[in-house]
Design an enzyme around this catalytic site. Structure first.
Site, PDB file in Angstrom:
ATOM      1  N   LYS A   7       0.713  -1.181   0.142  1.00 47.47           N
ATOM      2  CA  LYS A   7       0.086   0.000  -0.127  1.00 47.47           C
ATOM      3  C   LYS A   7       0.859   1.209   0.064  1.00 47.47           C
ATOM      4  O   LYS A   7       0.456   2.172  -0.511  1.00 47.47           O
ATOM      5  CB  LYS A   7      -1.004  -0.027   1.284  1.00 47.47           C
ATOM      6  CG  LYS A   7      -2.029  -0.894   0.956  1.00 47.47           C
ATOM      7  CD  LYS A   7      -2.854  -1.403   2.296  1.00 47.47           C
ATOM      8  CE  LYS A   7      -3.863  -2.199   1.796  1.00 47.47           C
ATOM      9  NZ  LYS A   7      -4.706  -2.983   3.443  1.00 47.47           N
ATOM     10  N   GLN A  24      -5.129  -1.806   9.109  1.00 49.68           N
ATOM     11  CA  GLN A  24      -4.929  -3.080   8.846  1.00 49.68           C
ATOM     12  C   GLN A  24      -5.575  -4.296   9.676  1.00 49.68           C
ATOM     13  O   GLN A  24      -5.179  -4.217  10.914  1.00 49.68           O
ATOM     14  CB  GLN A  24      -3.215  -3.424   8.365  1.00 49.68           C
ATOM     15  CG  GLN A  24      -3.029  -4.481   7.794  1.00 49.68           C
ATOM     16  CD  GLN A  24      -3.532  -4.511   6.241  1.00 49.68           C
ATOM     17  OE1 GLN A  24      -3.727  -3.669   5.461  1.00 49.68           O
ATOM     18  NE2 GLN A  24      -4.006  -5.772   5.727  1.00 49.68           N
ATOM     19  N   ASP A  64     -11.342   2.381   3.211  1.00 48.34           N
ATOM     20  CA  ASP A  64     -11.415   0.857   3.051  1.00 48.34           C
ATOM     21  C   ASP A  64     -13.023   0.544   2.975  1.00 48.34           C
ATOM     22  O   ASP A  64     -13.373  -0.443   2.334  1.00 48.34           O
ATOM     23  CB  ASP A  64     -11.176   0.099   4.359  1.00 48.34           C
ATOM     24  CG  ASP A  64      -9.805  -0.437   4.417  1.00 48.34           C
ATOM     25  OD1 ASP A  64      -9.403  -1.044   3.242  1.00 48.34           O
ATOM     26  OD2 ASP A  64      -9.141  -0.711   5.379  1.00 48.34           O
TER      27      ASP A  64
END
Ligand code: GUN
Length: 280
Positions: free
Chosen positions: A52, A96, A119
């Protein structure tokens, strides 16, 4: 032979488009910044987080990395999320997953400002998707829609079967296919006659988390097969949820593993960051 859907090439195309948008935003004095939080040092998570950050650098997005120790408390993590919510220069916040067992994942996701929920995991984002309103969409299913569209695959009116019902992939995938006017079936581990159900699909999306589970008995001739799984075999080779060699000769189009869905997830994360910044 089937069309091999090249997720690597399509994701690069998307990231190149985003690079131009980031430059245009910069020219207007708007910079794009993503905060990435990892708790603990799960090796798979470290690889994802590293990818990322690399994608951010490629697209021109500033990334802030927060690598917190395994023992971080829920309160400490929530305090960091709240601090980032309040920072104007931060457009996106990504925590995460999975988090260590002592932290309530849902509570952390709920703490993220929906305007920074790149997200697409916040209940407000999921609810907006459900009723077709604007909001961030989970990156993997959003990436699959891009793969289909950019490969010239029609969704409207076709039988779409999603195997898997996770909050991150299966459920939002079904909603997005429905939004594209597909006729959608969601199958899962309790589905009876799964092979027959899967064989109805013109477009079969597989997110079951079992290496090579989907063999040719699950696939109708001419179907499009999208494989969300990624596993490492005993011989250290990567494979998906689909038995590629068995299924590919039957399909009209298929995603490889690696190089199919995987790169698209990150490209869509970058897209969501740019959207977040542009919306400010
Ligand atoms: N863990 C595995 N996939 C994802 C993802 O897309 N986002 C986050 N935050 N964690 C993950």
């Amino acid at each position: 032979m089937p069309q091999i859907i090249d997720g690597k090439a399509i994701s690069t195309q998307i990231k190149d488009e985003l690079k131009s948008r980031v430059e245009a935003l910069k020219a207007q004095g708007v910079s794009v910044c993503l905060a990435v939080i990892q708790v603990g040092s799960d090796p798979a998570s470290s690889v994802y987080v590293g990818n990322k950050k690399k994608a951010c650098a490629y697209v021109g997005i500033k990334s802030l990395a927060y690598e917190l120790p395994e023992e971080t408390t829920q309160e400490e993590l929530l305090a960091l999320v709240r601090e980032l919510n309040g920072r104007k220069e931060v457009n996106g916040i990504l925590v995460q997953l999975p988090l260590p067992a002592h932290i309530d994942e849902d509570a952390v996701i709920r703490a993220i400002d929906p305007a920074k929920d790149v997200d697409g995991f916040h209940p407000q984002s999921v609810g907006a998707l459900c009723i077709g309103q604007p909001g961030f969409v989970s990156c993997t299913p959003a990436g699959i829609i891009q793969l289909l569209k950019r490969s010239g695959i029609e969704i409207a009116g076709r039988e779409c079967v999603v195997i898997g019902r996770s909050n991150i992939v299966g459920k939002p995938m079904a909603l997005l296919l429905l939004q594209e006017n597909g006729t959608v079936t969601v199958a899962h581990s309790k589905t009876r006659h799964l092979k027959e159900v899967a064989r109805r699909a013109d477009i079969l999306v597989v997110a079951v988390g079992k290496p090579k589970m989907i063999t040719r008995e699950y696939v109708k001739e001419g179907a499009v097969v999208i494989d969300v799984g990624i596993h490492r075999s005993a011989e250290n080779k990567l494979c998906g949820d689909v038995d590629y060699d068995d299924v590919a000769p039957l399909c009209s189009a298929i995603t490889p593993v690696p190089g199919g869905v995987g790169p698209m997830t990150i490209a869509m994360l970058m897209n969501n960051c740019v959207e977040a910044a542009a919306a400010r």
